[in-house]
Scaffold this motif. Structure first.
Motif, PDB file in Angstrom:
ATOM      1  N   UNK A 171      -0.877  -3.873  -7.112  1.00 48.23           N
ATOM      2  CA  UNK A 171      -1.505  -4.918  -6.308  1.00 48.23           C
ATOM      3  C   UNK A 171      -2.537  -4.317  -5.341  1.00 48.23           C
ATOM      4  N   UNK A 172      -2.288  -3.086  -4.919  1.00 49.34           N
ATOM      5  CA  UNK A 172      -3.212  -2.366  -4.031  1.00 49.34           C
ATOM      6  C   UNK A 172      -4.590  -2.243  -4.717  1.00 49.34           C
ATOM      7  N   UNK A 173      -4.552  -1.858  -5.984  1.00 45.06           N
ATOM      8  CA  UNK A 173      -5.786  -1.730  -6.760  1.00 45.06           C
ATOM      9  C   UNK A 173      -6.506  -3.079  -6.865  1.00 45.06           C
ATOM     10  N   UNK A 174      -5.734  -4.104  -7.209  1.00 43.63           N
ATOM     11  CA  UNK A 174      -6.330  -5.439  -7.393  1.00 43.63           C
ATOM     12  C   UNK A 174      -6.976  -5.926  -6.096  1.00 43.63           C
TER      13      UNK A 174
ATOM     14  N   UNK B 209       0.833  -1.209   0.000  1.00 45.07           N
ATOM     15  CA  UNK B 209       0.000   0.000   0.000  1.00 45.07           C
ATOM     16  C   UNK B 209       0.869   1.261   0.000  1.00 45.07           C
ATOM     17  N   UNK B 210       0.204   2.414   0.105  1.00 45.12           N
ATOM     18  CA  UNK B 210       0.941   3.680   0.307  1.00 45.12           C
ATOM     19  C   UNK B 210       0.527   4.256   1.658  1.00 45.12           C
ATOM     20  N   UNK B 211       1.164   5.364   2.064  1.00 43.55           N
ATOM     21  CA  UNK B 211       0.967   5.850   3.439  1.00 43.55           C
ATOM     22  C   UNK B 211      -0.475   6.262   3.749  1.00 43.55           C
ATOM     23  N   UNK B 212      -1.279   6.553   2.717  1.00 40.08           N
ATOM     24  CA  UNK B 212      -2.680   6.933   2.996  1.00 40.08           C
ATOM     25  C   UNK B 212      -3.548   5.722   3.339  1.00 40.08           C
TER      26      UNK B 212
ATOM     27  N   UNK C  64       0.920  -2.994   4.195  1.00 40.58           N
ATOM     28  CA  UNK C  64       2.248  -2.532   4.581  1.00 40.58           C
ATOM     29  C   UNK C  64       2.694  -1.483   3.570  1.00 40.58           C
ATOM     30  N   UNK C  65       3.538  -0.577   4.015  1.00 43.62           N
ATOM     31  CA  UNK C  65       3.972   0.504   3.112  1.00 43.62           C
ATOM     32  C   UNK C  65       5.464   0.354   2.846  1.00 43.62           C
ATOM     33  N   UNK C  66       5.772  -0.048   1.624  1.00 49.81           N
ATOM     34  CA  UNK C  66       7.175  -0.211   1.232  1.00 49.81           C
ATOM     35  C   UNK C  66       7.801   1.145   0.944  1.00 49.81           C
TER      36      UNK C  66
END
Ligand code: AR6
Length: 429
Positions: free
Chosen positions: A294-297, A284-287, A337-339
């Motif tokens: 993959x977040x979208x999927x 994911x991202x920080x928001x 998790x936010x990479x």
């Protein structure tokens, strides 16, 4: 572990002296039984558990365990082995019998390297089957179990066996009509391995082994051992096998599985949203409010309730993780998790943050009782982490997680490209 050999033995017991040449039969018939193959497999397992860490007393521990268990369950053995069991100071008798291969599978589960597997195999074999073919049959079986459990493909296992032990240049269909009872390693192990190579599942492997006739319980035990290491054994089949075992033998299986349980770590070329694991991890991202890749999927497959729960989480810092339910996904939970965006950091810092994505996700998985987890290749898309480094960090973070084997059954790296798949495969070897 050990179930493969036990299932093969129990299922095959009915057909050893009553061969059937078909795959179409009831797997667990009421008149099936465990035989000497199961008893001696468990004796080897017991010996491994009581022997010293460096294995220097494995041979003597095996003699002791075989004699003890063999005297509790004294049926089904060949004449020479019966004499050996009864002897005060039993000596090897130059056997090339397939008994050395049917009992050895625990070695393939426990040895850490190929060399260790071979050393252990020799120790538990040469006490009786010190003929070169007896040693070879056991070693080929133990090595096949080891290679299967450490993520090698069937082609790789076949190649190793053909290069080092047996030329397997026949199909089951070609030998089915003419194959007969054969109690030698050289007339059993290649056929049992071929039954595994031609299989499509654990059960299919067992059916293959029985379908050629011959020494069915021993073929079943050898094929089953390798097939378990490759496919695992379905829970239903395990519990059926358990129902044929007396409590003391079941106890050995449980103890061995408890002591040597290992988390399976795999790579799979698969859409992570399709996996029915306890938790999938989202890159994911920080928001935490969705994005691309993959977040979208994951959001698309989970449905709008996932976004609604994410809104309550107040975002997440890079290198950290937060957990939600899985909603319409087959997975119970999603760990977000936010990479790190690779270019925003010094390489060491980026590596540390990526490492922390894996460990913080595993911390949450552990807290929520998740035993099966799937990770995507975090930061390997929009966040541009160099593949090779990201894969090394991912595997190292998972492997070094404290008490991994105790907390998790399986960790899958679910990837979307052949390139990443091959990198994981190499790293996991
Ligand atoms: N299953 C498995 N892997 C997938 C799937 C899928 N369904 N879809 C993509 N991948 P990325 P990042 C792979 O960009 O680099 C988002 O916008 C993909 O091929 O998803 O951590 C977030 O909101 C790649 O190998 O994640 C963030 O803003 C890997 O998943 C940002 O992207 C990760 O690629 C995170 O970037």
């Amino acid at each position: 572990m050990l179930y493969g050999a036990l299932v093969g033995d129990i299922v095959g017991s009915k057909y050893e002296f009553n061969n059937i040449k078909t795959k179409d039969f009831q797997l667990f018939a009421h008149d099936c039984n465990f035989t000497d193959d199961s008893v001696m497999t468990l004796a080897v397992a017991q010996a491994i558990m009581v022997s010293r860490k460096d294995g220097t007393d494995l041979a003597s521990a095996t003699i002791k365990a075989m004699k003890a268990l063999g005297n509790v369950y004294p049926w089904g053995y060949g004449y020479m082995f019966k004499c050996w069991l009864a002897a005060r100071d039993p000596q090897p008798y130059n056997s090339w019998g397939n008994g050395s291969a049917m009992r050895v599978s625990a070695v393939g589960w426990v040895g850490q390297t190929l060399d260790e597997v071979k050393r252990m195999s020799y120790a538990v074999t040469a006490i009786t089957h010190n003929h070169p073919e007896g040693i070879k049959g056991a070693e080929a079986t133990a090595v096949a179990v080891f290679l299967a459990r450490t993520g090698h493909s069937k082609d790789e296992i076949r190649q190793y066996i053909c290069d080092n032990y047996y030329q397997i240049d026949f199909t089951l269909d070609e030998i089915r009509d003419s194959y007969q009872f054969n109690e030698s390693c050289q007339g059993t192990v290649p056929q049992a391995l071929q039954a595994f190579f031609e299989s499509t599942s654990f059960e299919d492997a067992i059916r293959n082994a029985i379908s050629i006739g011959g020494d069915s319980d021993t073929l079943g035990a050898i094929t089953g051992a390798v097939a378990e290491a490759y496919y695992g054994v379905p829970e239903k089949i395990k519990s059926l096998a358990n129902s044929y075992l007396p409590a003391d033998l079941r106890g050995i299986v449980d103890e061995f599985n408890h002591e040597f349980k290992k988390t399976g770590i795999y790579v799979d070329l698969v859409d992570i949203t399709k996996l029915a694991v306890d938790a999938i991890v989202n890159a994911a991202n920080e928001t935490l409010l969705g994005g691309g890749g993959v977040d979208y999927a994951i959001h698309k497959a989970a449905g709008p309730e996932l976004l609604a729960e994410c809104r309550t989480l107040n975002g997440c810092q890079t290198g950290h993780s937060k957990i939600t339910k899985g909603y319409n996904l087959p997975a119970k939970y999603v760990i977000h998790t936010v990479g790190p965006v690779y270019d925003y950091y010094m390489p060491d810092e980026a590596a540390e943050l990526l490492h922390s994505c894996y460990t913080s996700a595993l911390d949450l998985a552990k807290e929520y009782g998740c035993r099966t987890i799937a990770f995507p290749a975090i930061s390997c898309g929009a966040y541009r982490f160099p593949y090779q480094d990201a894969v090394r960090i991912a595997v190292q973070a998972v492997r070094s997680y404290p008490d991994l084997d105790r907390h998790f059954d399986s960790i899958v790296f679910a990837v979307f490209s052949e390139n990443l798949y091959n990198l994981y495969k190499d790293e996991l070897l």
